[in-house]
Structure formats: C-alpha cells, structure tokens
Motif scaffolding. Structure first.
Motif, PDB file in Angstrom:
ATOM      1  N   ALA A  15       0.836  -1.205   0.000  1.00 44.39           N
ATOM      2  CA  ALA A  15       0.000   0.000   0.000  1.00 44.39           C
ATOM      3  C   ALA A  15       0.870   1.254   0.000  1.00 44.39           C
ATOM      4  N   GLU A  16       0.423   2.245  -0.724  1.00 45.75           N
ATOM      5  CA  GLU A  16       1.089   3.549  -0.745  1.00 45.75           C
ATOM      6  C   GLU A  16       0.052   4.588  -0.358  1.00 45.75           C
ATOM      7  N   VAL A  17       0.171   5.102   0.860  1.00 48.92           N
ATOM      8  CA  VAL A  17      -0.799   6.055   1.376  1.00 48.92           C
ATOM      9  C   VAL A  17      -0.175   7.446   1.406  1.00 48.92           C
ATOM     10  N   MET A  18      -0.944   8.416   0.928  1.00 53.78           N
ATOM     11  CA  MET A  18      -0.480   9.797   0.887  1.00 53.78           C
ATOM     12  C   MET A  18      -1.568  10.702   1.432  1.00 53.78           C
ATOM     13  N   THR A  28      -9.527  21.142   2.767  1.00 55.52           N
ATOM     14  CA  THR A  28      -9.920  19.750   2.931  1.00 55.52           C
ATOM     15  C   THR A  28      -8.688  18.869   2.997  1.00 55.52           C
ATOM     16  N   LEU A  29      -8.650  17.969   3.986  1.00 50.84           N
ATOM     17  CA  LEU A  29      -7.592  16.976   4.086  1.00 50.84           C
ATOM     18  C   LEU A  29      -8.025  15.757   3.292  1.00 50.84           C
ATOM     19  N   VAL A  30      -7.146  15.270   2.406  1.00 48.21           N
ATOM     20  CA  VAL A  30      -7.410  14.087   1.598  1.00 48.21           C
ATOM     21  C   VAL A  30      -6.360  13.048   1.958  1.00 48.21           C
ATOM     22  N   ILE A  31      -6.802  11.852   2.347  1.00 49.53           N
ATOM     23  CA  ILE A  31      -5.903  10.732   2.606  1.00 49.53           C
ATOM     24  C   ILE A  31      -6.275   9.655   1.600  1.00 49.53           C
ATOM     25  N   ALA A  32      -5.282   9.154   0.842  1.00 50.45           N
ATOM     26  CA  ALA A  32      -5.584   8.200  -0.222  1.00 50.45           C
ATOM     27  C   ALA A  32      -4.552   7.087  -0.277  1.00 50.45           C
ATOM     28  N   ASP A  33      -5.036   5.889  -0.572  1.00 49.05           N
ATOM     29  CA  ASP A  33      -4.168   4.752  -0.881  1.00 49.05           C
ATOM     30  C   ASP A  33      -4.054   4.747  -2.392  1.00 49.05           C
ATOM     31  N   ILE A  34      -2.928   5.204  -2.916  1.00 50.07           N
ATOM     32  CA  ILE A  34      -2.785   5.356  -4.361  1.00 50.07           C
ATOM     33  C   ILE A  34      -2.571   4.023  -5.074  1.00 50.07           C
ATOM     34  N   SER A  35      -2.447   2.923  -4.323  1.00 51.52           N
ATOM     35  CA  SER A  35      -2.311   1.614  -4.954  1.00 51.52           C
ATOM     36  C   SER A  35      -3.673   0.969  -5.214  1.00 51.52           C
TER      37      SER A  35
END
Length: 55
Positions: A15-18, A28-35
């Motif tokens: 997983a790659e989380v950013m 707005t805070l955005v948290i995403a798993d780019i995988s």
C-alpha cells in the motif's frame, strides 16, 4: 465493562498512502491509498487532528 477498542485491520504490504490539503472555500484533508482505485477519504482540515494531538 468491556474496553472501547477497535480490532486491528489488515494492512497490505504494498500500500502507498499519501495525504494532501486541498485549498478552496474550505480547506480539505485528503488521505488516499494510491495503490487502489477509489480508496480515499476526505474531511475538513479543521476536523483533522494535529500531530501533537496524536502523540
């Protein structure tokens, strides 16, 4: 009385989380798993915990 705990979640090893902050009328805070497709969450930045609050 039972403790108020959350069961640990499985974490993918690849997983790659950013995180980022989108500026606009409301920051707005955005948290995403780019995988993964569509694996993200958003919340108003004012509702996000600061790093000192997490310690």
């Amino acid at each position: 009385m039972e403790p108020d705990t959350v069961a640990p979640a499985e974490v993918a090893e690849d997983a790659e989380v950013m995180a980022s902050v989108e500026e606009g009328q409301t920051e707005t805070l955005v948290i995403a798993d780019i995988s993964q497709d569509d694996a993200y969450m958003t919340l108003p930045l004012s509702d996000a915990a600061s790093l000192p609050e997490w310690r």
